[in-house]
Design a protein around this motif. Structure first.
Motif, short mmCIF file in Angstrom:
data_model
loop_
_atom_site.label_atom_id
_atom_site.label_comp_id
_atom_site.label_asym_id
_atom_site.label_seq_id
_atom_site.Cartn_x
_atom_site.Cartn_y
_atom_site.Cartn_z
N LEU A 67 -12.13 -32.37 -7.42
CA LEU A 67 -12.56 -31.96 -8.58
C LEU A 67 -13.29 -30.73 -8.57
CD1 LEU A 67 -13.91 -34.89 -10.71
CD2 LEU A 67 -11.80 -33.46 -11.12
N GLY A 68 -13.72 -30.42 -7.44
CA GLY A 68 -14.51 -29.19 -7.34
C GLY A 68 -13.76 -27.94 -7.25
N PRO A 69 -12.86 -27.91 -6.25
CA PRO A 69 -11.86 -26.64 -6.36
C PRO A 69 -10.88 -26.66 -7.84
CG PRO A 69 -11.54 -27.89 -4.27
CD PRO A 69 -12.39 -28.79 -5.16
N LEU A 70 -10.57 -27.78 -8.11
CA LEU A 70 -9.86 -27.76 -9.37
C LEU A 70 -10.57 -27.42 -10.57
CD1 LEU A 70 -6.95 -28.71 -10.25
CD2 LEU A 70 -7.80 -31.05 -10.95
N THR A 71 -11.82 -27.72 -10.69
CA THR A 71 -12.74 -27.12 -11.78
C THR A 71 -12.87 -25.74 -11.39
OG1 THR A 71 -13.82 -29.34 -11.97
CG2 THR A 71 -15.12 -27.45 -13.31
N ALA A 72 -13.29 -25.26 -10.49
CA ALA A 72 -13.48 -23.93 -10.49
C ALA A 72 -12.28 -22.88 -10.70
CB ALA A 72 -13.93 -23.64 -8.71
N GLY A 73 -11.13 -23.45 -10.39
CA GLY A 73 -9.99 -22.68 -10.60
C GLY A 73 -9.73 -22.41 -12.13
N ILE A 74 -9.94 -23.66 -12.91
CA ILE A 74 -9.91 -23.60 -14.26
C ILE A 74 -10.87 -22.96 -15.04
CG2 ILE A 74 -9.40 -25.18 -16.31
CD1 ILE A 74 -8.13 -27.09 -14.63
N VAL A 75 -12.09 -23.14 -14.71
CA VAL A 75 -13.20 -22.52 -15.63
C VAL A 75 -13.20 -21.06 -15.42
CG1 VAL A 75 -14.55 -24.73 -15.59
CG2 VAL A 75 -14.89 -22.87 -14.06
N THR A 76 -12.67 -20.51 -14.32
CA THR A 76 -13.02 -19.02 -14.19
C THR A 76 -11.75 -18.41 -15.10
OG1 THR A 76 -11.84 -19.33 -12.02
CG2 THR A 76 -14.25 -19.07 -12.09
N GLY A 77 -10.77 -19.20 -15.67
CA GLY A 77 -9.74 -18.52 -16.50
C GLY A 77 -8.39 -18.60 -15.87
N THR A 78 -7.50 -18.69 -16.97
CA THR A 78 -5.95 -18.94 -16.50
C THR A 78 -5.25 -17.93 -17.36
OG1 THR A 78 -5.98 -21.38 -16.02
CG2 THR A 78 -4.00 -20.31 -16.40
N PHE A 79 -4.81 -16.74 -16.64
CA PHE A 79 -4.56 -15.54 -17.42
C PHE A 79 -3.23 -15.80 -18.44
CE2 PHE A 79 -1.64 -11.64 -17.49
CZ PHE A 79 -2.45 -10.71 -18.12
N VAL A 80 -2.44 -16.47 -18.08
CA VAL A 80 -1.24 -16.47 -18.97
C VAL A 80 -1.40 -17.49 -20.12
CG1 VAL A 80 1.11 -17.36 -18.95
CG2 VAL A 80 0.39 -16.38 -16.98
N VAL A 81 -2.09 -18.42 -20.06
CA VAL A 81 -2.45 -19.42 -21.16
C VAL A 81 -3.57 -18.55 -22.29
CG1 VAL A 81 -3.75 -21.53 -21.99
CG2 VAL A 81 -2.09 -21.30 -20.17
N GLU A 82 -4.28 -17.71 -21.37
CA GLU A 82 -5.39 -17.13 -22.39
C GLU A 82 -4.64 -16.05 -23.24
OE1 GLU A 82 -8.65 -15.48 -19.67
OE2 GLU A 82 -9.47 -17.63 -19.51
N ARG A 83 -3.47 -15.40 -22.65
CA ARG A 83 -2.88 -14.25 -23.32
C ARG A 83 -2.01 -14.82 -24.42
NH1 ARG A 83 -2.32 -9.16 -21.10
NH2 ARG A 83 -1.17 -8.98 -22.88
N ILE A 84 -1.49 -16.20 -24.09
CA ILE A 84 -0.57 -16.75 -25.22
C ILE A 84 -1.55 -17.03 -26.49
CG2 ILE A 84 0.61 -18.80 -25.83
CD1 ILE A 84 1.75 -18.99 -22.88
N TYR A 85 -2.70 -17.78 -26.19
CA TYR A 85 -3.36 -18.11 -27.35
C TYR A 85 -4.46 -17.10 -27.69
CZ TYR A 85 -1.68 -22.65 -26.82
OH TYR A 85 -0.66 -23.82 -26.84
N GLY A 86 -4.43 -15.93 -27.20
CA GLY A 86 -5.34 -14.87 -27.57
C GLY A 86 -6.85 -15.15 -27.38
N ILE A 87 -7.09 -15.62 -26.32
CA ILE A 87 -8.36 -16.00 -25.75
C ILE A 87 -9.20 -14.91 -25.10
CG2 ILE A 87 -9.95 -17.72 -24.72
CD1 ILE A 87 -7.61 -19.63 -25.01
N PRO A 88 -10.16 -14.47 -25.52
CA PRO A 88 -10.79 -13.29 -24.65
C PRO A 88 -11.78 -13.69 -23.47
CG PRO A 88 -12.12 -13.82 -26.60
CD PRO A 88 -11.11 -14.95 -26.68
N GLY A 89 -10.67 -14.29 -22.58
CA GLY A 89 -11.38 -15.09 -21.32
C GLY A 89 -11.62 -14.08 -20.08
N LEU A 90 -11.94 -14.67 -19.19
CA LEU A 90 -12.17 -13.76 -17.68
C LEU A 90 -11.09 -13.68 -17.00
CD1 LEU A 90 -14.52 -12.31 -16.06
CD2 LEU A 90 -14.69 -14.73 -14.83
N GLY A 91 -9.86 -14.39 -17.28
CA GLY A 91 -8.55 -14.27 -16.49
C GLY A 91 -7.98 -12.88 -16.58
N LYS A 92 -7.96 -12.40 -17.92
CA LYS A 92 -7.37 -11.18 -18.20
C LYS A 92 -7.77 -9.90 -17.31
CE LYS A 92 -9.28 -9.81 -22.30
NZ LYS A 92 -9.23 -9.11 -23.83
N TYR A 93 -9.17 -10.00 -17.22
CA TYR A 93 -9.88 -8.98 -16.62
C TYR A 93 -9.64 -9.02 -15.08
CZ TYR A 93 -12.67 -8.13 -20.96
OH TYR A 93 -13.08 -7.98 -22.02
N TYR A 94 -9.37 -10.15 -14.40
CA TYR A 94 -9.32 -10.54 -13.11
C TYR A 94 -7.75 -9.91 -12.69
CZ TYR A 94 -8.83 -12.65 -8.50
OH TYR A 94 -8.73 -12.55 -7.03
#
Length: 235
Positions: free
Chosen positions: A160-187
């Motif tokens: 759960l530790g690495p899994l949660t860290a990977g998800i909460v820091t942003g998933t670029f593709v899903v954020e782009r699909i739904y137009g979410i202003p998250g951290l993934g696109k900046y990375y």
């Protein structure tokens, strides 16, 4: 952490502060969905080994592991948002905007947790202390809850530790699909733009979250299984 080389009028700290809350909300909701359904499916599958629910849970696990989350996100967007009008197609602002991306991101964690919980439960079911609990006349609920789940859940807590860290820091593709202003696109954009300060800033930020969550996992071990706690110098 310095000034972004791409956005010259913005600091790395400011960009992370603006993008992380959206990624964090989506990530935590997806983790909650994935953990709850993953544990439930894993437990039911183990208790009904080679039965109908065992096959159903494993099919869902295979889908979650083999189908990319952006495919699931697109299908959810098409059917639940575009065709049936149950949720907004994209955008950000209300809780309804977070439902579909959270479900899309939860499939991967659901698959990992359900398969891991099933394997761990099957290993625990055959232990001698389970036979002893049955011989003592404990109810099936007490045996499953107090003896099986508490001992079988430890491998799940580990991932759960690495899994949660990977998800909460942003998933670029899903954020782009739904137009979410998250951290993934900046990375991702910082890598394409050779924005070194942004790359270093997001990497350090991700590492800090990962270390913190691994620390939380270590503490959770002792809460779930008191035998793991170190007391009196480890004796």
């Amino acid at each position: 952490m310095g000034i972004s080389l791409k956005y010259l009028n913005r600091t790395v700290n400011e960009i992370i502060a603006n993008g992380f809350p959206a990624s964090f909300q989506i990530g935590m909701q997806s983790i909650i969905i994935g953990v709850f359904l993953g544990l439930l499916l894993g437990i039911v599958a183990a208790l009904n080994r080679n039965g109908f629910w065992d096959y159903v849970s494993m099919i869902l696990a295979v889908i979650g592991r083999s189908v990319p989350n952006f495919i699931i996100a697109t299908l959810l967007q098409y059917w639940l948002a575009s065709k049936w009008k149950l949720f907004p197609v994209s955008g950000w602002g209300t809780f309804a905007h977070t439902v579909l991306p959270s479900i899309a991101l939860s499939f991967a964690s659901l698959a990992i947790i359900s398969r891991l919980m099933r394997a761990s439960m099957l290993d625990v079911i055959g232990q001698d202390y389970i036979k002893t609990a049955k011989a003592k006349g404990l109810s099936p609920f007490e045996i499953v809850w107090r003896h099986m789940i508490r001992n079988a859940v430890l491998p799940v807590i580990t991932v759960l530790g690495p899994l949660t860290a990977g998800i909460v820091t942003g998933t670029f593709v899903v954020e782009r699909i739904y137009g979410i202003p998250g951290l993934g696109k900046y990375y991702v954009q910082s890598i394409y733009n050779n924005d070194y300060t942004m790359i270093l800033g997001t990497t350090i930020f991700y590492s800090a979250i990962l270390v913190f969550l691994v620390f939380v996992v270590d503490i959770t071990y002792g809460l779930v299984d008191p035998r793991i706690r170190l007391a009196k110098g480890g004796k």
